[in-house]
Design an enzyme around this catalytic site. Structure first.
Site, PDB file in Angstrom:
ATOM      1  N   GLU A 143      75.403 -54.606 -28.445  1.00  0.00           N
ATOM      2  CA  GLU A 143      74.160 -55.374 -28.484  1.00  0.00           C
ATOM      3  C   GLU A 143      73.020 -54.564 -29.095  1.00  0.00           C
ATOM      4  O   GLU A 143      72.074 -55.119 -29.631  1.00  0.00           O
ATOM      5  CB  GLU A 143      73.784 -55.816 -27.058  1.00  0.00           C
ATOM      6  CG  GLU A 143      73.727 -57.327 -26.935  1.00  0.00           C
ATOM      7  CD  GLU A 143      73.455 -57.811 -25.521  1.00  0.00           C
ATOM      8  OE1 GLU A 143      74.054 -58.833 -25.169  1.00  0.00           O
ATOM      9  OE2 GLU A 143      72.666 -57.209 -24.775  1.00  0.00           O
TER      10      GLU A 143
ATOM     11  N   HIS B  82     101.062 -48.689 -25.524  1.00  0.00           N
ATOM     12  CA  HIS B  82     102.211 -49.585 -25.693  1.00  0.00           C
ATOM     13  C   HIS B  82     101.780 -50.940 -26.223  1.00  0.00           C
ATOM     14  O   HIS B  82     102.540 -51.893 -26.195  1.00  0.00           O
ATOM     15  CB  HIS B  82     102.965 -49.700 -24.365  1.00  0.00           C
ATOM     16  CG  HIS B  82     103.464 -48.369 -23.901  1.00  0.00           C
ATOM     17  ND1 HIS B  82     104.756 -47.938 -24.089  1.00  0.00           N
ATOM     18  CD2 HIS B  82     102.825 -47.330 -23.303  1.00  0.00           C
ATOM     19  CE1 HIS B  82     104.894 -46.708 -23.616  1.00  0.00           C
ATOM     20  NE2 HIS B  82     103.723 -46.317 -23.133  1.00  0.00           N
TER      21      HIS B  82
ATOM     22  N   LYS C  85      73.247 -69.958 -27.773  1.00  0.00           N
ATOM     23  CA  LYS C  85      72.560 -70.725 -26.724  1.00  0.00           C
ATOM     24  C   LYS C  85      71.950 -71.990 -27.314  1.00  0.00           C
ATOM     25  O   LYS C  85      72.058 -73.066 -26.731  1.00  0.00           O
ATOM     26  CB  LYS C  85      71.443 -69.880 -26.090  1.00  0.00           C
ATOM     27  CG  LYS C  85      71.935 -68.712 -25.264  1.00  0.00           C
ATOM     28  CD  LYS C  85      70.773 -68.027 -24.596  1.00  0.00           C
ATOM     29  CE  LYS C  85      71.201 -66.726 -23.948  1.00  0.00           C
ATOM     30  NZ  LYS C  85      70.075 -65.896 -23.549  1.00  0.00           N
TER      31      LYS C  85
HETATM   32  O1  PA5 Z   1      71.239 -56.518 -22.316  1.00  0.00           O
HETATM   33  C1  PA5 Z   1      70.729 -57.620 -22.299  1.00  0.00           C
HETATM   34  O2  PA5 Z   1      69.515 -57.797 -22.452  1.00  0.00           O
HETATM   35  C2  PA5 Z   1      71.569 -58.860 -22.043  1.00  0.00           C
HETATM   36  O3  PA5 Z   1      72.906 -58.564 -21.969  1.00  0.00           O
HETATM   37  C3  PA5 Z   1      71.154 -59.519 -20.754  1.00  0.00           C
HETATM   38  O4  PA5 Z   1      71.300 -58.593 -19.715  1.00  0.00           O
HETATM   39  C4  PA5 Z   1      71.976 -60.759 -20.474  1.00  0.00           C
HETATM   40  O5  PA5 Z   1      71.887 -61.642 -21.542  1.00  0.00           O
HETATM   41  C5  PA5 Z   1      71.491 -61.436 -19.207  1.00  0.00           C
HETATM   42  O6  PA5 Z   1      70.147 -61.750 -19.310  1.00  0.00           O
HETATM   43  P1  PA5 Z   1      69.258 -62.044 -18.041  1.00  0.00           P
HETATM   44  O7  PA5 Z   1      69.208 -60.817 -17.234  1.00  0.00           O
HETATM   45  O8  PA5 Z   1      67.909 -62.403 -18.603  1.00  0.00           O
HETATM   46  O9  PA5 Z   1      69.897 -63.187 -17.315  1.00  0.00           O
END
Ligand code: PA5
Length: 431
Positions: free
Chosen positions: A284, A305, A419
């Site tokens: 990310e 494996h 989303k």
């Molecule tokens: O690292 C991040 O920002 C994302 O992975 C969020 O943690 C994830 O999308 C969950 O978001 P939220 O905590 O707003 O529900």
């Protein structure tokens, strides 16, 4: 002195290549340790191990004790950065088979997928057991955990009544905004804060990770101590003596040589979710603007494996980073069998850990010979301090590596795309 060290000796990268990044590293270092408001927007995690809210930390320990006293199960509801860190630490330190002797309260996870089968299985597993819920969402609006919370809130209310249910719901969210904060205020739930300047994937050392980790019976003081050790150890801008900065640089040098997949390999199944956390952190943070090393993971020797063939002889675009747990007090010895029909008597007296280490050494040698650059991260033992140190090491390395790459390692604009499409298909108002 820390509990982790990085061995770059299997790489064929000259020191002068690394030193070319010295200026860039100094700039990034100054940015990370700077004090401007832009910097403060993203960088709450940098000094967190030495500068956290002590009152909230104590409250986390108190509430964890309360949950351990009245619940057999804690359902942690969250997705991505809002659950992976806790799961990574808990499974690394407690293991795969419930909570062993460490705690009476087992931590289970919901809201990290949209599978009704998973949820039904989980509800059946909880059965008559006493449980509490920790719902975690920084935005407070994420669909997956929001749906799961609706379901578990109703379950709690049915089982314990509305007022008692409120005492079993713990909310970790933004200080002011979001639907979850609104709901928590309205219902009077106990809440914990995710600081504004700490993004989800950098949040494991906040209440996001600490409450579930403490409920699991682990020592969060030690975890923070380990992270603090890393904060001190890796605050040195000298590229050659800072293993964390060097790791970030080496990744970028290899990336320029078309090594665009990094595999995190471990020889310990307990680290499975640590690798999941690591993948989210790097994926990310770096995967944007059409750039980034794709983070993958294997659990060895299991995956030798299944994925071993590809790693050995497939496309040569791989880097392998191995997590090696050096010591520990859990081991099993191979015993003699007088018939020796399985031919294993040559291993008599040797421990399983020794055999695992030899498998690791042999595999690293084979992969390096096969053209896969290797970075070895040695972890003295699997405990809270070492894991805290490792968490901070990777958070910092990721921020530095992404900055060298020229991306913003703290946002995740691409996550919104699915989303929008999903909401449109679900006919959510406004989409
Ligand atoms: O690292 C991040 O920002 C994302 O992975 C969020 O943690 C994830 O999308 C969950 O978001 P939220 O905590 O707003 O529900």
């Amino acid at each position: 002195m820390g509990k982790i060290n990085v061995d770059f000796s299997k790489l064929h990268i000259e020191e002068k290549e690394i030193l070319k990044y010295s200026d860039s590293i100094l700039n990034i270092h100054n940015f990370l340790h700077g004090k401007s408001s832009l910097e403060k927007e993203f960088l709450g995690w940098v000094e967190l191990p030495s500068n956290y809210d002590k009152l909230e930390f104590d409250r986390i320990k108190d509430i964890a004790l309360k949950i351990r006293n009245n619940s057999e199960i804690l359902v942690v509801i969250g997705i991505g950065g809002s659950y992976l860190g806790a799961r990574a630490v808990i499974e690394a330190l407690i293991g795969s088979f419930e909570n062993g002797d460490v705690s009476n309260t087992q931590v289970v996870y919901a809201g990290n997928n949209l599978s009704s089968r998973y949820l039904i299985d989980l509800i059946n597993y909880i059965g008559d057991k006493d449980f509490s819920v920790n719902v975690i969402s920084k935005s407070g609006t994420t669909t997956e955990p929001a749906i799961a919370f609706r379901i578990f809130k109703e379950m709690l209310e049915k089982k314990y009544g509305v007022n008692e249910a409120k005492k079993r719901i713990f909310v970790t969210t933004d200080k002011e905004k979001g639907a979850l904060k609104l709901l928590a205020n309205q219902e009077g739930y106990e809440t914990f804060v995710i600081p504004n300047n700490i993004g989800g994937r950098y949040s494991v050392l906040t209440a996001v990770g600490l409450l579930p980790i403490a409920v699991a019976g682990l020592n969060i003081d030690k975890l923070m101590e380990g992270a603090r050790t890393a904060q001190e150890r890796f605050a040195n801008p000298n590229l050659l003596s800072n293993e964390c900065y060097k790791y970030a640089v080496v990744r970028n040098i290899l990336y320029k040589e078309d090594k665009n997949i990094e595999i995190l390999a471990c020889y310990e199944p307990r680290l499975y979710y640590f690798a999941e956390w690591w993948k989210q952190l790097f994926g990310e943070s770096e995967g944007k603007d059409l750039k980034g090393i794709f983070p993958a993971s294997v659990c060895l020797t299991t995956d030798l494996h299944s994925m071993g063939q590809y790693i050995q002889e497939g496309r040569r675009n791989l880097i392998e980073t191995v997590l090696n747990i050096v010591g520990g007090n859990m081991d099993i010895e191979v015993k003699e069998d007088k018939d020796n029909l399985d031919g294993l008597n040559y291993l008599v007296g040797k421990s399983l850990d020794y055999i695992n280490k030899k498998a690791m050494e042999g595999t690293i040698e084979a992969h390096v010979d096969g053209g896969v650059p290797n970075i070895l991260i040695n972890i003295a033992e699997l405990d809270e301090e070492a894991i805290g140190e490792l968490v901070y090491f990777f958070e910092l390395a990721c921020a530095v590596s992404g900055s060298i790459l020229g991306v913003n390692p703290f946002n995740q604009p691409g996550v919104e795309k699915y989303k929008r499409n999903m909401f449109k298909l679900l006919e959510k108002p406004g989409y």
